[in-house]
Design a protein around this motif. Sequence first.
Motif, PDB file in Angstrom:
ATOM      1  N   ALA A  67       0.838  -1.192   0.000  1.00  0.00           N
ATOM      2  CA  ALA A  67       0.000   0.000   0.000  1.00  0.00           C
ATOM      3  C   ALA A  67       0.875   1.244   0.000  1.00  0.00           C
ATOM      4  O   ALA A  67       1.870   1.318   0.692  1.00  0.00           O
ATOM      5  CB  ALA A  67      -0.891  -0.002   1.231  1.00  0.00           C
ATOM      6  N   GLY A  68       0.483   2.198  -0.785  1.00  0.00           N
ATOM      7  CA  GLY A  68       1.242   3.441  -0.843  1.00  0.00           C
ATOM      8  C   GLY A  68       0.673   4.368  -1.884  1.00  0.00           C
ATOM      9  O   GLY A  68      -0.205   4.007  -2.661  1.00  0.00           O
ATOM     10  N   ALA A  69       1.196   5.580  -1.892  1.00  0.00           N
ATOM     11  CA  ALA A  69       0.701   6.569  -2.845  1.00  0.00           C
ATOM     12  C   ALA A  69       1.837   7.517  -3.234  1.00  0.00           C
ATOM     13  O   ALA A  69       2.768   7.737  -2.464  1.00  0.00           O
ATOM     14  CB  ALA A  69      -0.441   7.357  -2.219  1.00  0.00           C
ATOM     15  N   GLU A  70       1.717   8.047  -4.435  1.00  0.00           N
ATOM     16  CA  GLU A  70       2.709   9.031  -4.875  1.00  0.00           C
ATOM     17  C   GLU A  70       2.365  10.370  -4.233  1.00  0.00           C
ATOM     18  O   GLU A  70       1.208  10.783  -4.193  1.00  0.00           O
ATOM     19  CB  GLU A  70       2.661   9.160  -6.403  1.00  0.00           C
ATOM     20  N   LEU A  71       3.383  11.039  -3.712  1.00  0.00           N
ATOM     21  CA  LEU A  71       3.171  12.338  -3.069  1.00  0.00           C
ATOM     22  C   LEU A  71       3.144  13.422  -4.143  1.00  0.00           C
ATOM     23  O   LEU A  71       3.941  13.407  -5.073  1.00  0.00           O
ATOM     24  CB  LEU A  71       4.292  12.638  -2.074  1.00  0.00           C
ATOM     25  N   ALA A  72       2.237  14.330  -3.954  1.00  0.00           N
ATOM     26  CA  ALA A  72       2.169  15.471  -4.866  1.00  0.00           C
ATOM     27  C   ALA A  72       3.191  16.492  -4.384  1.00  0.00           C
ATOM     28  O   ALA A  72       3.141  16.961  -3.257  1.00  0.00           O
ATOM     29  CB  ALA A  72       0.774  16.076  -4.845  1.00  0.00           C
ATOM     30  N   LEU A  73       4.119  16.812  -5.239  1.00  0.00           N
ATOM     31  CA  LEU A  73       5.166  17.755  -4.865  1.00  0.00           C
ATOM     32  C   LEU A  73       4.905  19.090  -5.546  1.00  0.00           C
ATOM     33  O   LEU A  73       4.626  19.145  -6.741  1.00  0.00           O
ATOM     34  CB  LEU A  73       6.533  17.219  -5.294  1.00  0.00           C
ATOM     35  N   ARG A  74       4.997  20.128  -4.752  1.00  0.00           N
ATOM     36  CA  ARG A  74       4.808  21.468  -5.296  1.00  0.00           C
ATOM     37  C   ARG A  74       6.137  21.957  -5.862  1.00  0.00           C
ATOM     38  O   ARG A  74       7.209  21.667  -5.339  1.00  0.00           O
ATOM     39  CB  ARG A  74       4.368  22.417  -4.195  1.00  0.00           C
ATOM     40  N   ALA A  75       6.048  22.691  -6.904  1.00  0.00           N
ATOM     41  CA  ALA A  75       7.254  23.288  -7.483  1.00  0.00           C
ATOM     42  C   ALA A  75       7.750  24.395  -6.552  1.00  0.00           C
ATOM     43  O   ALA A  75       6.964  25.029  -5.847  1.00  0.00           O
ATOM     44  CB  ALA A  75       6.937  23.863  -8.852  1.00  0.00           C
ATOM     45  N   ALA A  76       9.013  24.585  -6.542  1.00  0.00           N
ATOM     46  CA  ALA A  76       9.597  25.640  -5.713  1.00  0.00           C
ATOM     47  C   ALA A  76       9.106  26.994  -6.222  1.00  0.00           C
ATOM     48  O   ALA A  76       8.925  27.185  -7.424  1.00  0.00           O
ATOM     49  CB  ALA A  76      11.114  25.580  -5.786  1.00  0.00           C
ATOM     50  N   PRO A  77       8.874  27.925  -5.306  1.00  0.00           N
ATOM     51  CA  PRO A  77       8.420  29.248  -5.744  1.00  0.00           C
ATOM     52  C   PRO A  77       9.532  29.935  -6.542  1.00  0.00           C
ATOM     53  O   PRO A  77      10.709  29.660  -6.335  1.00  0.00           O
ATOM     54  CB  PRO A  77       8.135  29.991  -4.438  1.00  0.00           C
ATOM     55  N   PRO A  78       9.161  30.797  -7.448  1.00  0.00           N
ATOM     56  CA  PRO A  78      10.202  31.491  -8.229  1.00  0.00           C
ATOM     57  C   PRO A  78      11.041  32.371  -7.306  1.00  0.00           C
ATOM     58  O   PRO A  78      10.535  32.904  -6.318  1.00  0.00           O
ATOM     59  CB  PRO A  78       9.407  32.338  -9.229  1.00  0.00           C
ATOM     60  N   PRO A  79      12.306  32.498  -7.601  1.00  0.00           N
ATOM     61  CA  PRO A  79      13.169  33.303  -6.731  1.00  0.00           C
ATOM     62  C   PRO A  79      12.763  34.774  -6.759  1.00  0.00           C
ATOM     63  O   PRO A  79      12.311  35.284  -7.785  1.00  0.00           O
ATOM     64  CB  PRO A  79      14.564  33.110  -7.314  1.00  0.00           C
ATOM     65  N   ASP A  80      12.933  35.417  -5.625  1.00  0.00           N
ATOM     66  CA  ASP A  80      12.614  36.831  -5.479  1.00  0.00           C
ATOM     67  C   ASP A  80      13.656  37.652  -6.239  1.00  0.00           C
ATOM     68  O   ASP A  80      14.849  37.514  -6.011  1.00  0.00           O
ATOM     69  CB  ASP A  80      12.628  37.192  -3.995  1.00  0.00           C
ATOM     70  N   PRO A  81      13.243  38.512  -7.174  1.00  0.00           N
ATOM     71  CA  PRO A  81      14.210  39.291  -7.967  1.00  0.00           C
ATOM     72  C   PRO A  81      15.116  40.168  -7.094  1.00  0.00           C
ATOM     73  O   PRO A  81      16.293  40.322  -7.375  1.00  0.00           O
ATOM     74  CB  PRO A  81      13.344  40.153  -8.882  1.00  0.00           C
ATOM     75  N   GLU A  82      14.555  40.731  -6.051  1.00  0.00           N
ATOM     76  CA  GLU A  82      15.358  41.585  -5.159  1.00  0.00           C
ATOM     77  C   GLU A  82      16.442  40.758  -4.461  1.00  0.00           C
ATOM     78  O   GLU A  82      17.590  41.183  -4.367  1.00  0.00           O
ATOM     79  CB  GLU A  82      14.459  42.268  -4.130  1.00  0.00           C
ATOM     80  N   THR A  83      16.055  39.574  -4.011  1.00  0.00           N
ATOM     81  CA  THR A  83      17.028  38.698  -3.360  1.00  0.00           C
ATOM     82  C   THR A  83      18.094  38.262  -4.351  1.00  0.00           C
ATOM     83  O   THR A  83      19.283  38.236  -4.025  1.00  0.00           O
ATOM     84  CB  THR A  83      16.317  37.457  -2.776  1.00  0.00           C
ATOM     85  N   GLN A  84      17.693  37.947  -5.565  1.00  0.00           N
ATOM     86  CA  GLN A  84      18.673  37.563  -6.584  1.00  0.00           C
ATOM     87  C   GLN A  84      19.629  38.707  -6.870  1.00  0.00           C
ATOM     88  O   GLN A  84      20.833  38.499  -7.003  1.00  0.00           O
ATOM     89  CB  GLN A  84      17.958  37.160  -7.878  1.00  0.00           C
ATOM     90  N   ALA A  85      19.110  39.910  -6.948  1.00  0.00           N
ATOM     91  CA  ALA A  85      19.963  41.075  -7.210  1.00  0.00           C
ATOM     92  C   ALA A  85      20.934  41.288  -6.052  1.00  0.00           C
ATOM     93  O   ALA A  85      22.119  41.567  -6.264  1.00  0.00           O
ATOM     94  CB  ALA A  85      19.103  42.322  -7.411  1.00  0.00           C
ATOM     95  N   ARG A  86      20.449  41.133  -4.820  1.00  0.00           N
ATOM     96  CA  ARG A  86      21.309  41.277  -3.639  1.00  0.00           C
ATOM     97  C   ARG A  86      22.406  40.214  -3.635  1.00  0.00           C
ATOM     98  O   ARG A  86      23.566  40.502  -3.352  1.00  0.00           O
ATOM     99  CB  ARG A  86      20.453  41.157  -2.376  1.00  0.00           C
ATOM    100  N   MET A  87      22.015  38.995  -3.988  1.00  0.00           N
ATOM    101  CA  MET A  87      22.999  37.901  -4.047  1.00  0.00           C
ATOM    102  C   MET A  87      24.040  38.176  -5.136  1.00  0.00           C
ATOM    103  O   MET A  87      25.229  37.918  -4.948  1.00  0.00           O
ATOM    104  CB  MET A  87      22.294  36.570  -4.307  1.00  0.00           C
TER     105      MET A  87
END
Length: 142
Positions: free
Chosen positions: A41-61
């Motif tokens: 018995a078992g089931a496949e887990l529904a996985l959510r896609a990662a949220p898109p990266p924050d542009p401000e955080t990307q710019a800071r990085m």
Amino acid sequence: MHRLLSIATACILCQAQAFGAIYKCHEGGRVTYADRPCPGAGAELALRAAPPPDPETQARMARARDMVLEIDKERAEQTLREERDGERARRAALALRKRCDKLRLQRQWLEEDLARTRGDAKEAARIKVRRQAETLAVECPA
């Protein structure tokens, strides 16, 4: 134990994002997670896609990464300058040591000449020795 299971689950879920589906299996009253379909018995887990990266955080990085690269570049240049300055100082010290050794040797020779000199030339030889000693004192104070 519960914490270890949570960590293992988190690791498996993180790997699932990169590699594929995750299956939650029920075997003998235990729950396990696998990357293949469960035999029982078992089931496949529904996985959510990662949220898109924050542009401000990307710019800071990106700015932080650029700053680190600039600091590393400056540090490498400073190290190179210090090595060149050190080599220049070693060469200058060697040249000074040679010059001082030469002046000491010349003074020694003049003292030997003074010891062998007789008569009127003795005073001229004494002046040469004194001048050589003065030159040595000025150029090689140590």
